[in-house]
Design a protein around this motif. Structure first.
Motif, PDB file in Angstrom:
ATOM      1  N   LEU A 262      42.102 -64.848 152.570  1.00 24.37           N
ATOM      2  CA  LEU A 262      43.263 -64.845 151.683  1.00 24.37           C
ATOM      3  C   LEU A 262      43.145 -63.721 150.648  1.00 24.37           C
ATOM      4  N   GLY A 263      41.946 -63.497 150.155  1.00 21.19           N
ATOM      5  CA  GLY A 263      41.729 -62.403 149.204  1.00 21.19           C
ATOM      6  C   GLY A 263      41.992 -61.046 149.839  1.00 21.19           C
ATOM      7  N   ILE A 264      41.604 -60.895 151.103  1.00 23.20           N
ATOM      8  CA  ILE A 264      41.863 -59.646 151.820  1.00 23.20           C
ATOM      9  C   ILE A 264      43.371 -59.446 151.962  1.00 23.20           C
ATOM     10  N   VAL A 265      44.087 -60.507 152.307  1.00 25.26           N
ATOM     11  CA  VAL A 265      45.538 -60.428 152.452  1.00 25.26           C
ATOM     12  C   VAL A 265      46.183 -60.052 151.119  1.00 25.26           C
TER      13      VAL A 265
ATOM     14  N   ASN B 281      43.305 -51.396 160.548  1.00 24.79           N
ATOM     15  CA  ASN B 281      43.878 -52.185 161.648  1.00 24.79           C
ATOM     16  C   ASN B 281      43.452 -53.645 161.555  1.00 24.79           C
ATOM     17  N   ILE B 282      42.192 -53.863 161.258  1.00 20.94           N
ATOM     18  CA  ILE B 282      41.688 -55.238 161.134  1.00 20.94           C
ATOM     19  C   ILE B 282      42.352 -55.939 159.951  1.00 20.94           C
ATOM     20  N   ILE B 283      42.508 -55.250 158.834  1.00 22.78           N
ATOM     21  CA  ILE B 283      43.182 -55.834 157.672  1.00 22.78           C
ATOM     22  C   ILE B 283      44.594 -56.261 158.058  1.00 22.78           C
ATOM     23  N   ARG B 284      45.323 -55.382 158.735  1.00 18.89           N
ATOM     24  CA  ARG B 284      46.699 -55.704 159.132  1.00 18.89           C
ATOM     25  C   ARG B 284      46.736 -56.911 160.065  1.00 18.89           C
TER      26      ARG B 284
END
Length: 85
Positions: free
Chosen positions: A70-73, A28-31
């Motif tokens: 940005l890397g997580i995205v 959820n946090i990633i989204r």
């Protein structure tokens, strides 16, 4: 370092771990990061403290081998965690 790889331009970056498992909260946090929500907005939506969200962001950086949001995205899109683009 063992957890880094050489890139074609001669720099080094962290390896992206294979077979990483995420909790539902982490997903959820990633989204929400992908949707450009701030830490404060994520905390409010998930009924968490800002500090808890910051801690999760730090864990996600490690799990995805990223240096920034940005890397997580990028990781989320490549691994089909976030597909609403």
């Amino acid at each position: 370092m063992e957890d880094e790889i050489d890139t074609t331009d001669g720099s080094r970056r962290r390896k992206r771990p294979e077979g990483v498992k995420f909790t539902e909260l982490e997903l959820n946090i990633i989204r929400m990061i992908c949707e450009e929500l701030t830490t404060e907005e994520i905390a409010k939506k998930l009924n968490l403290t800002n500090r808890t969200v910051v801690n999760h962001r730090q864990k996600l950086l490690v799990k995805t081998g990223s240096k920034s949001s940005l890397g997580i995205v990028t990781y989320a899109i490549k691994n089909k965690i976030y597909t609403d683009i």
